[in-house]
Design a protein around this motif. Structure first.
Motif, PDB file in Angstrom:
ATOM      1  N   TRP A 296      -6.443   0.270  -7.672  1.00 49.70           N
ATOM      2  CA  TRP A 296      -5.096  -0.318  -7.268  1.00 49.70           C
ATOM      3  C   TRP A 296      -4.671   1.329  -6.901  1.00 49.70           C
ATOM      4  N   LEU A 297      -3.787   1.527  -6.549  1.00 50.18           N
ATOM      5  CA  LEU A 297      -2.518   2.471  -5.968  1.00 50.18           C
ATOM      6  C   LEU A 297      -2.582   3.692  -7.102  1.00 50.18           C
TER       7      LEU A 297
ATOM      8  N   PHE B  16       0.702  -1.100  -0.007  1.00 47.06           N
ATOM      9  CA  PHE B  16       0.503   0.215  -0.127  1.00 47.06           C
ATOM     10  C   PHE B  16       0.746   1.149   0.410  1.00 47.06           C
TER      11      PHE B  16
ATOM     12  N   LYS C 222      -4.607   2.994   2.139  1.00 42.47           N
ATOM     13  CA  LYS C 222      -3.597   3.375   2.117  1.00 42.47           C
ATOM     14  C   LYS C 222      -3.334   4.814   2.443  1.00 42.47           C
TER      15      LYS C 222
ATOM     16  N   ILE D 124      -8.526  -0.413  -0.607  1.00 38.56           N
ATOM     17  CA  ILE D 124      -7.693  -0.242  -1.121  1.00 38.56           C
ATOM     18  C   ILE D 124      -7.128   0.864  -0.807  1.00 38.56           C
ATOM     19  N   GLN D 125      -7.764   1.862  -1.118  1.00 38.77           N
ATOM     20  CA  GLN D 125      -7.706   4.030  -1.116  1.00 38.77           C
ATOM     21  C   GLN D 125      -7.799   4.174   0.192  1.00 38.77           C
TER      22      GLN D 125
ATOM     23  N   SER E  69      -6.625  -3.437   6.929  1.00 39.96           N
ATOM     24  CA  SER E  69      -6.701  -3.939   5.404  1.00 39.96           C
ATOM     25  C   SER E  69      -8.483  -4.247   5.820  1.00 39.96           C
TER      26      SER E  69
ATOM     27  N   SER F 114      -0.471  -3.986   8.455  1.00 39.14           N
ATOM     28  CA  SER F 114      -1.339  -3.171   6.873  1.00 39.14           C
ATOM     29  C   SER F 114      -2.574  -4.496   7.157  1.00 39.14           C
TER      30      SER F 114
END
Length: 280
Positions: free
Chosen positions: A279-280, A19, A111, A107-108, A102, A98
DNA sequence: CCAAGGCCTGAATG
DNA sequence: ACATTCAGGCCTT
């Protein structure tokens, strides 16, 4: 026979394993524990600490692994489509925190929370004329207050994070031991950490403890199993209880073999791309 | 052993 | 606007 060393950096980083990575020009930069990696598209990297870690698992014999997991046309398609996708070998403590973060998130958001955690509790460094924050070590998170951690946007997971850091500090969780011992012993041990259940434990083992038979079963993988493998892995119950999870995991390892974690990663990547998830 | 509900949060959806 | 749902689960009842 020449070993296949293909690495697709983009696919590997954008597959839900890490992330704290960002792209700048032709390079990806990523925080890995007390180190920062700089990677080009071929996976050749320099790093802040100059540690010689096999982050992209170049030593894996990818040909053998792919041959081993290619049991049907679904996996074969995923492997072909995302060739060079690698399981990564991450810093275990960062990986643990992490994936506690989660749980029940996306994901956002993961991160964003992890970035806040590094800013608040990690050491600021400069690398390649850029500013980075290293991942906090167990001590710094163990001594933080739950409210300080909560303010990073992690909500009810704050106390899990503090306790996980404390257990690591006290060596109740010993990553060197966990890497050496077998899958089941490691899993039992890791699941004793609050906020860590079956899925999170499998992520930690697969992505940081060299257990390639670990196969995280999240709702995406369950969806895939229902969609493509309903005959072979039909689910007994509505909810995935601990019991059902371990039964399912055993069936999957029996089918895909000792590199089932790789199969999972290819299938996960494919399904998320099909749904055009970010994704990232 | 299984089912159901709550939980922080913020982006997406209605 | 504002309410509701949903998101890469875990824990308690």
């Amino acid at each position: 026979m020449q070993k296949n060393c293909t690495i697709n950096v983009e696919n590997s980083i954008n597959s839900g394993q890490v992330f704290l990575w960002k792209k700048n020009g032709d390079y990806w930069y990523g925080v890995n524990g007390q180190d920062v990696l700089c990677v080009n598209k071929n996976g050749i990297f320099s790093s802040y600490q100059n540690l010689n870690i096999d982050f992209f698992r170049k030593k894996d014999n990818l040909d053998n692994i792919i041959k081993s997991i290619s049991k049907d046309k679904i996996v074969r398609k995923a492997v072909k489509q995302y060739f060079g996708l690698r399981i990564l070998r991450q810093d275990p403590f960062q990986c643990l925190i992490s994936f506690i973060v989660s749980a029940n998130s996306n994901i956002q958001k993961i991160k964003s929370s992890l970035e806040k955690i590094t800013r608040k509790f990690g050491t600021k460094i400069e690398f390649k004329n850029q500013e980075f924050f290293l991942f906090p070590n167990p001590k710094n998170l163990a001594k933080a207050s739950i409210n300080e951690i909560r303010n990073c946007g992690v909500g009810y997971r704050a106390k899990f994070i503090k306790e996980a850091a404390n257990m690591t500090l006290l060596k109740k969780i010993d990553f060197e031991y966990l890497e050496k011992c077998n899958y089941y012993d490691a899993k039992t041990n890791i699941c004793s950490i609050p906020g860590v259940g079956n899925k999170v434990a499998d992520c930690i083992m697969l992505f940081s403890l060299n257990k390639l038979e670990a196969c995280p079963l999240d709702r995406w993988i369950i969806r895939i199993l229902e969609k493509y493998y309903s005959e072979r892995f039909h689910l007994e119950t509505k909810t995935i209880t601990d019991k059902q999870y371990s039964i399912l995991h055993e069936k999957i390892v029996n089918y895909f073999g000792p590199y089932a974690g790789y199969a999972q990663q290819f299938l996960f990547k494919m399904e998320r791309e099909n749904y055009q998830k970010k994704w990232l």
